[in-house]
Design an enzyme around this catalytic site. Structure first.
Site, PDB file in Angstrom:
ATOM      1  N   GLN A 163       0.879  -1.171   0.000  1.00  0.00           N
ATOM      2  CA  GLN A 163       0.000   0.000   0.000  1.00  0.00           C
ATOM      3  C   GLN A 163       0.915   1.218   0.000  1.00  0.00           C
ATOM      4  O   GLN A 163       1.582   1.483   1.000  1.00  0.00           O
ATOM      5  CB  GLN A 163      -0.912  -0.028   1.230  1.00  0.00           C
ATOM      6  N   GLN A 165       0.161   4.716  -1.016  1.00  0.00           N
ATOM      7  CA  GLN A 165      -0.344   6.035  -0.641  1.00  0.00           C
ATOM      8  C   GLN A 165      -0.407   6.156   0.889  1.00  0.00           C
ATOM      9  O   GLN A 165      -0.810   5.192   1.539  1.00  0.00           O
ATOM     10  CB  GLN A 165      -1.748   6.242  -1.217  1.00  0.00           C
ATOM     11  N   GLY A 293     -10.769   0.536  -0.721  1.00  0.00           N
ATOM     12  CA  GLY A 293     -10.175   0.313  -2.028  1.00  0.00           C
ATOM     13  C   GLY A 293      -9.015   1.252  -2.244  1.00  0.00           C
ATOM     14  O   GLY A 293      -8.890   2.281  -1.570  1.00  0.00           O
ATOM     15  N   MET A 294      -8.146   0.874  -3.165  1.00  0.00           N
ATOM     16  CA  MET A 294      -7.012   1.729  -3.524  1.00  0.00           C
ATOM     17  C   MET A 294      -6.881   1.688  -5.044  1.00  0.00           C
ATOM     18  O   MET A 294      -6.814   0.611  -5.641  1.00  0.00           O
ATOM     19  CB  MET A 294      -5.743   1.220  -2.824  1.00  0.00           C
ATOM     20  N   GLU A 295      -6.819   2.890  -5.629  1.00  0.00           N
ATOM     21  CA  GLU A 295      -6.937   3.051  -7.072  1.00  0.00           C
ATOM     22  C   GLU A 295      -5.663   2.766  -7.847  1.00  0.00           C
ATOM     23  O   GLU A 295      -5.328   3.504  -8.781  1.00  0.00           O
ATOM     24  CB  GLU A 295      -7.402   4.481  -7.354  1.00  0.00           C
ATOM     25  N   ASN A 296      -4.938   1.711  -7.488  1.00  0.00           N
ATOM     26  CA  ASN A 296      -3.720   1.432  -8.237  1.00  0.00           C
ATOM     27  C   ASN A 296      -4.068   1.270  -9.716  1.00  0.00           C
ATOM     28  O   ASN A 296      -4.984   0.530 -10.055  1.00  0.00           O
ATOM     29  CB  ASN A 296      -3.038   0.199  -7.655  1.00  0.00           C
ATOM     30  N   HIS A 319     -15.973   4.406  -7.181  1.00  0.00           N
ATOM     31  CA  HIS A 319     -15.025   5.383  -6.636  1.00  0.00           C
ATOM     32  C   HIS A 319     -13.603   5.118  -7.161  1.00  0.00           C
ATOM     33  O   HIS A 319     -12.957   6.020  -7.706  1.00  0.00           O
ATOM     34  CB  HIS A 319     -15.060   5.322  -5.105  1.00  0.00           C
ATOM     35  N   GLU A 320     -13.145   3.904  -7.020  1.00  0.00           N
ATOM     36  CA  GLU A 320     -11.763   3.610  -7.443  1.00  0.00           C
ATOM     37  C   GLU A 320     -11.620   3.748  -8.959  1.00  0.00           C
ATOM     38  O   GLU A 320     -10.601   4.219  -9.454  1.00  0.00           O
ATOM     39  CB  GLU A 320     -11.335   2.217  -6.961  1.00  0.00           C
ATOM     40  N   HIS A 323     -11.143   7.312  -9.955  1.00  0.00           N
ATOM     41  CA  HIS A 323      -9.766   7.791  -9.775  1.00  0.00           C
ATOM     42  C   HIS A 323      -8.923   7.630 -11.047  1.00  0.00           C
ATOM     43  O   HIS A 323      -7.856   8.245 -11.153  1.00  0.00           O
ATOM     44  CB  HIS A 323      -9.075   7.023  -8.643  1.00  0.00           C
ATOM     45  N   GLU A 342      -9.592  13.343  -4.020  1.00  0.00           N
ATOM     46  CA  GLU A 342     -10.718  12.615  -3.426  1.00  0.00           C
ATOM     47  C   GLU A 342     -12.070  13.320  -3.595  1.00  0.00           C
ATOM     48  O   GLU A 342     -13.091  12.661  -3.794  1.00  0.00           O
ATOM     49  CB  GLU A 342     -10.448  12.332  -1.945  1.00  0.00           C
ATOM     50  N   ASP A 397      -1.253  11.216   6.253  1.00  0.00           N
ATOM     51  CA  ASP A 397      -2.414  10.418   6.586  1.00  0.00           C
ATOM     52  C   ASP A 397      -3.473  11.221   7.353  1.00  0.00           C
ATOM     53  O   ASP A 397      -4.670  10.930   7.279  1.00  0.00           O
ATOM     54  CB  ASP A 397      -1.922   9.266   7.468  1.00  0.00           C
ATOM     55  N   TYR A 405     -12.931  14.357   1.125  1.00  0.00           N
ATOM     56  CA  TYR A 405     -13.870  13.558   0.340  1.00  0.00           C
ATOM     57  C   TYR A 405     -15.204  14.278   0.143  1.00  0.00           C
ATOM     58  O   TYR A 405     -15.650  14.499  -0.974  1.00  0.00           O
ATOM     59  CB  TYR A 405     -14.133  12.225   1.057  1.00  0.00           C
ATOM     60  N   ARG A 576      -9.838  -3.289   8.069  1.00  0.00           N
ATOM     61  CA  ARG A 576     -10.168  -2.061   7.358  1.00  0.00           C
ATOM     62  C   ARG A 576     -10.338  -0.924   8.357  1.00  0.00           C
ATOM     63  O   ARG A 576     -11.250  -0.953   9.209  1.00  0.00           O
ATOM     64  CB  ARG A 576     -11.453  -2.286   6.567  1.00  0.00           C
TER      65      ARG A 576
END
Ligand code: BES
Ligand code: ZN
Length: 621
Positions: A163, A165, A293-296, A319-320, A323, A342, A397, A405, A576
């Site tokens: 991860q 970000q 989720g993470m928008e890789n 959402h992802e 991105h 965001e 962070d 958001y 999470r």
């Protein structure tokens, strides 16, 4: 860990001095910004020498829990005699320059709590290639989660995911770890033969029998989007350009859950122009993944907690996916500009959801988001409720609140209402086109907004207040939801004493349940809580969002004396952070800190460092 192996006292002094100067004069990443605020979260000095392409070569060792190999950079060198990279807790073994790999000197500067250490490499004014041989630290590599077989769905093989970000990529790749700097990359990753590797790049769809996987990311991306996952993975296609990766026992239910991805992609393209990343796949990770989720790019990383069985939590995929435009194509220049990533993405997510599932559905999402925003604005110090943040000398962070958001999304919705949807859509599309594969500062965005939307339409609106001021401005869009009105009526009758069995809850989606549960007063007595639980089976819900909201109310009303076993199981199994924080906080605020600490102790091995760090601050560990 010999972090300071090469650091002399003199160098430490020089480095500190240099950083100080850096933070006041650095014009940082290439950009045509009117002002050039520095990225205070990176030691990179891109105006001297900047990385352009990365060739990564790593071997994944599950026994040692290390990644070992090299990162080779092609750089754009403006005649510098050193290049500055970021690194944190990495064992740098040696560094070479040029094709012929001439060994060169390097120094690791004084560590900063959040940033880690500058890695300063001696180069020649003509150097174009730099190769860094290194090994990651089993504990210090905060980006990397090493999972035992028991922590996976199928319990047979180990698993790994990264991860990046916001500033964690530097813990597994020495790099110029600033969102304002974009690179292309290729990679060769060697894994145990029974496992498969995938990245935020072109991906295999099957295992091979060599255990060696090659990747390519041809579009320039910021370092926080470089990502790797390794495990016993299978692939299932959804549409032409879309598919799912997951462990064998999960892949079928994941493919069912996310069947609408292809539709979402089409809707997104119709709104903001072609999808520029070729494929869009999703990998469902084990439950320790610290985010929803993470928008890789090309491969969204997702929590398994959105597999609800009824496709009710797919807004997260929208959402992802969104991105791919806001964030990955047009990127926040620094973490102070995080709302540009965001806020746009939440706004865009709701537009996708509206197009695919209808306005009443999107309105429920917006109202829940508004509730989240109000709660955060009440909790946060006023400066942290500005859209443009000041995160210097802090962990970036800390900017990950509902302000970026939801205040961000409502700001854009307000603009939409000012000029009308048609004009706002044309503006957004033009913005993504103008800034594609670029980064943008908030001030630069404000300028662009004035020139291209507000002035041409003669709109004069309080954008300064929204962006540089605290709280929620009075002209926040008012969202109405007939569906939530109906829920409100049931809330009212329950509070007036109606029995749970008489409430009308037919066809409620999890969003209606969330709205209902959030409205339960903390002084509700246990008998009534029990009535709700028996009638609607809330403590046994298969939907993680409902469980998390219900358990939070259970703790605050005291009903958790009856359900603490279920709550503990939830906290131990799921990592999470969005679910963990409210539950541990509720325990703490109801004088159950030692119980919270005891549960945390059991759960800790199942959490990624991102969640561990937040929980340890919260629980005073
Ligand atoms: N990019 C974020 C996750 C993130 C932000 C990771 C900052 C690290 C630092 C991702 O797109 C996100 O917003 N995830 C949300 C999804 C939700 C808003 C639909 C999440 O994980 O809860
Ligand atoms: Zn996001």
């Amino acid at each position: 860990m010999p972090i300071l192996r090469y650091a002399s006292f003199l160098f430490v002094l020089l480095a500190c001095f240099a950083c100080e100067t850096n933070s006041t004069t650095d014009s940082s990443a290439a950009s045509n910004s009117p002002t050039h605020p520095e990225d205070s979260h990176s030691f990179a000095r891109p105006e001297e020498a900047v990385t352009k392409h990365l060739s990564l070569n790593l071997k994944v060792d599950f026994d040692q829990q290390t990644l070992e190999g090299y990162a080779r950079y092609q750089i754009q060198n403006n005649g510098a005699d050193s290049i500055y990279l970021d690194s944190k807790d990495i064992d740098i073994q040696r560094v070479t320059i040029g094709k012929e790999e001439q060994e060169t000197a390097f120094e690791i500067g004084y560590p900063d709590q959040f940033k880690g250490t500058p890695l300063v490499i001696d180069i020649e004014p003509t150097t174009e290639i730099v190769t860094i041989y290194y090994k990651t630290d089993p504990v210090g590599a905060a980006a990397v989660d090493w999972l035992e077989p028991g922590q996976t769905a199928d319990k047979k093989h180990p698993f790994l995911f990264t991860q990046g970000q916001a500033i964690l990529t530097r813990t597994w790749i020495p790099c110029q770890d600033s969102p304002g700097i974009r690179i292309t990359y290729d990679a060769e990753i060697t894994v145990p033969k029974d496992l498969m590797a995938v990245m935020s790049a072109s991906n295999p769809q099957q295992k091979n029998d060599t255990g060696v996987y090659r990747f390519e990311m041809k579009q320039p991306i910021p370092s926080y989007l470089i990502a790797l996952a390794v495990g016993d993975l299978e692939f299932a296609p959804i549409g032409e350009r879309t598919g799912i990766y997951a462990e064998p026992s999960v892949v079928a239910s994941a493919a069912y859950e996310f069947a609408d991805i292809e539709k979402m992609l089409e809707v997104a393209e119709a709104l903001y122009g072609p999808y520029l990343w070729d494929r869009y796949d999703v990998i469902v990770l084990p439950p320790s993944f610290p985010f929803g989720g993470m928008e890789n790019p090309r491969l969204t990383f997702a929590t398994p907690t959105i597999i609800a069985g009824d496709r009710s939590l797919t807004a997260l995929i929208a959402h992802e996916l969104a991105h791919s435009w806001s964030g990955n194509l047009v990127t926040n220049a620094t973490w102070n500009d995080f709302w540009l990533n965001e806020g746009f993405t939440v706004y865009f997510e709701r537009r996708i959801m509206e197009a695919v599932y209808g306005k009443p559905y999107a309105d429920m999402l917006a109202l829940l988001g508004y509730q989240d925003l109000k709660a955060d604005v009440a909790d946060l110090p006023p400066v942290d409720t500005h859209l443009k943040l000041s995160l210097k000398d802090r962990d970036p962070d800390e900017g990950m609140t509902n302000v970026a958001y939801e205040k961000g999304a409502f700001f854009l919705q307000m603009l939409e209402e000012q000029v009308g949807r048609e004009k706002f859509d044309a503006f957004s599309k033009q913005y993504f086109e103008a800034y594609r594969f670029k980064t943008i500062y908030t001030d630069e965005f404000v300028q662009y907004l004035r020139t291209n939307l507000l002035e041409p339409n003669q709109v004069d609106v309080n954008i300064e207040e929204w962006i540089y001021g605290p709280g929620i401005p009075a002209n926040v869009p008012q969202v109405a939801s007939a569906k939530f009105d109906q829920v409100d009526a049931q809330i009212k009758s329950f509070q007036q004493g109606a029995e749970a069995t008489t409430l009308i809850t037919t066809d409620w989606t999890p969003h209606e349940w969330l709205h209902f549960i959030r409205a339960i007063p903390t002084d509700t007595d246990l008998k009534r809580m029990n009535e709700l639980d028996e009638t609607f089976g809330l403590s046994q819900s298969g939907n993680a969002e409902i469980l998390a909201a219900w358990f939070e109310r259970s703790i605050r009303t005291g009903y958790s004396v009856n359900t603490i076993a279920e709550i503990e199981q939830f906290l131990v199994n799921i990592g999470r952070r969005k679910f963990l924080t409210p539950l541990y906080r509720a325990l703490k605020e109801t004088d159950q800190l030692s119980l919270a600490q005891a549960i945390y102790k059991k759960a800790r091995p199942n959490y990624h460092s991102v969640s561990r760090n937040s929980m340890e601050v919260l629980l005073e560990i």
